[in-house]
Design an enzyme around this catalytic site. Sequence first.
Site, short mmCIF file in Angstrom:
data_model
loop_
_atom_site.label_atom_id
_atom_site.label_comp_id
_atom_site.label_asym_id
_atom_site.label_seq_id
_atom_site.Cartn_x
_atom_site.Cartn_y
_atom_site.Cartn_z
N THR A 8 10.24 2.97 3.44
CA THR A 8 10.24 3.07 4.90
C THR A 8 10.26 4.54 5.31
O THR A 8 11.25 5.04 5.85
CB THR A 8 11.44 2.30 5.50
OG1 THR A 8 11.46 0.98 4.94
CG2 THR A 8 11.32 2.17 7.00
N GLY A 9 9.14 5.23 5.00
CA GLY A 9 9.00 6.63 5.36
C GLY A 9 7.95 6.82 6.43
O GLY A 9 7.83 6.01 7.34
N LEU A 11 4.75 6.45 6.46
CA LEU A 11 3.77 5.37 6.59
C LEU A 11 4.45 4.01 6.79
O LEU A 11 4.15 3.29 7.74
CB LEU A 11 2.87 5.32 5.36
CG LEU A 11 1.99 6.54 5.11
CD1 LEU A 11 1.11 6.32 3.88
CD2 LEU A 11 1.13 6.86 6.33
N GLY A 12 5.36 3.66 5.88
CA GLY A 12 6.03 2.37 5.99
C GLY A 12 6.83 2.23 7.26
O GLY A 12 6.88 1.15 7.87
N ASN A 102 -2.34 7.36 -1.20
CA ASN A 102 -3.51 8.20 -1.40
C ASN A 102 -3.86 8.29 -2.88
O ASN A 102 -3.04 7.98 -3.74
CB ASN A 102 -3.27 9.60 -0.84
CG ASN A 102 -3.22 9.62 0.67
OD1 ASN A 102 -4.02 8.97 1.33
ND2 ASN A 102 -2.28 10.36 1.23
N LYS A 184 -11.40 9.36 1.44
CA LYS A 184 -10.11 9.96 1.84
C LYS A 184 -9.77 11.16 0.96
O LYS A 184 -9.12 12.11 1.43
CB LYS A 184 -9.01 8.89 1.73
CG LYS A 184 -7.62 9.36 2.21
CD LYS A 184 -7.56 9.54 3.71
CE LYS A 184 -6.20 10.08 4.17
NZ LYS A 184 -5.09 9.16 3.92
N ASN A 192 -4.24 19.11 1.19
CA ASN A 192 -2.88 18.97 0.68
C ASN A 192 -2.47 20.17 -0.17
O ASN A 192 -1.48 20.84 0.10
CB ASN A 192 -2.74 17.68 -0.12
CG ASN A 192 -2.29 16.51 0.72
OD1 ASN A 192 -1.14 16.43 1.12
ND2 ASN A 192 -3.20 15.60 1.01
N SER A 254 1.39 15.66 3.75
CA SER A 254 2.55 15.10 3.06
C SER A 254 2.94 15.91 1.82
O SER A 254 4.12 16.07 1.52
CB SER A 254 2.27 13.65 2.66
OG SER A 254 1.15 13.57 1.80
#
Length: 305
Positions: A8-9, A11-12, A102, A184, A192, A254
């Site tokens: 749960t970061g 994205l989540g 990714n 992507k 990145n 990220s």
Amino acid sequence: MKIAVIGTGALGGFYGGMLAKNGNDVHFLLNSDYDYVAKNGLTIESDIHGTFNLKDIHVYKDINEMPICDVVLICLKSTKNSFIKNIKKIINDYSLIVIIQNGLGVEEEIAQLFPKNNIIGALAFIASNKIGPGHIHHLELGRLKLGSFNHQKTPLVDDLIKVFKTSDIDAIYTDELKYIRWQKLIWNMAFNGTCVILNCTTDKLLSNIHTREMIYELMRETVSAAKACGVNLPDDEVDKIVETTDRMKPYNPSMKLDYDNKREMELKYIYEKPIEHAKAAGFEMKKMKTLLQLLHFKQAEYFQD
């Protein structure tokens, strides 16, 4: 439909939060943020959808306490993928496993663990960061592109796409998973690592004539590698991606946030695997290999501190 969010970061937290906000049965697995979120709820601060706090949600610190779910959204950093074997406790043979990560090669490894399940690869085209315990800042974008790795598209996949769309998430399905993964990678491989090495945000890279040309060269190399691997990305794809990034707000990718917080960077699937795939197809990603070597140096440097 019961939906589990593992990780749960940035994205989540965002995608799970949008699903929960719209009345879906979402079950969140948390680690360090569990006590905070259990008490204060999950906060999504979105520059597009507004700010909202979700207090009446299902949160867990132990996966053994979670129910069997129809869909599992894997939103972990790929450096934590050793944990994924534990989701066997919350799935059955019909559960859909959706990997929102990714890079290249993640589906193959997870499919070996769960050969009976439909493994879906998902790419998030989004600018979102976790800025505090249970606090996600969504800057812009948010499209999800999904493709099946080892099975045909099933009714459950259609149902999930509908659930995303009714929750204000722009989700589409494609039969070309390999295509969207390389698509992507054009952005991820260029921005990145370069933001880590040069300690800057995306806008700084594109505002300087020299680094802007470097970004173009890195992207073109990725397009050439993809073509060597049988993925024919259009010649104007690089221009489109740069134009989109030019319009974005200043953004720390990220990997840059991981480096700044002395977390292990996702080098395996974002750099090592694509370079290996390209080499096996007869193409050397020389520029990316150099960038990877610099990133390994930076990573070893902070792990020695």
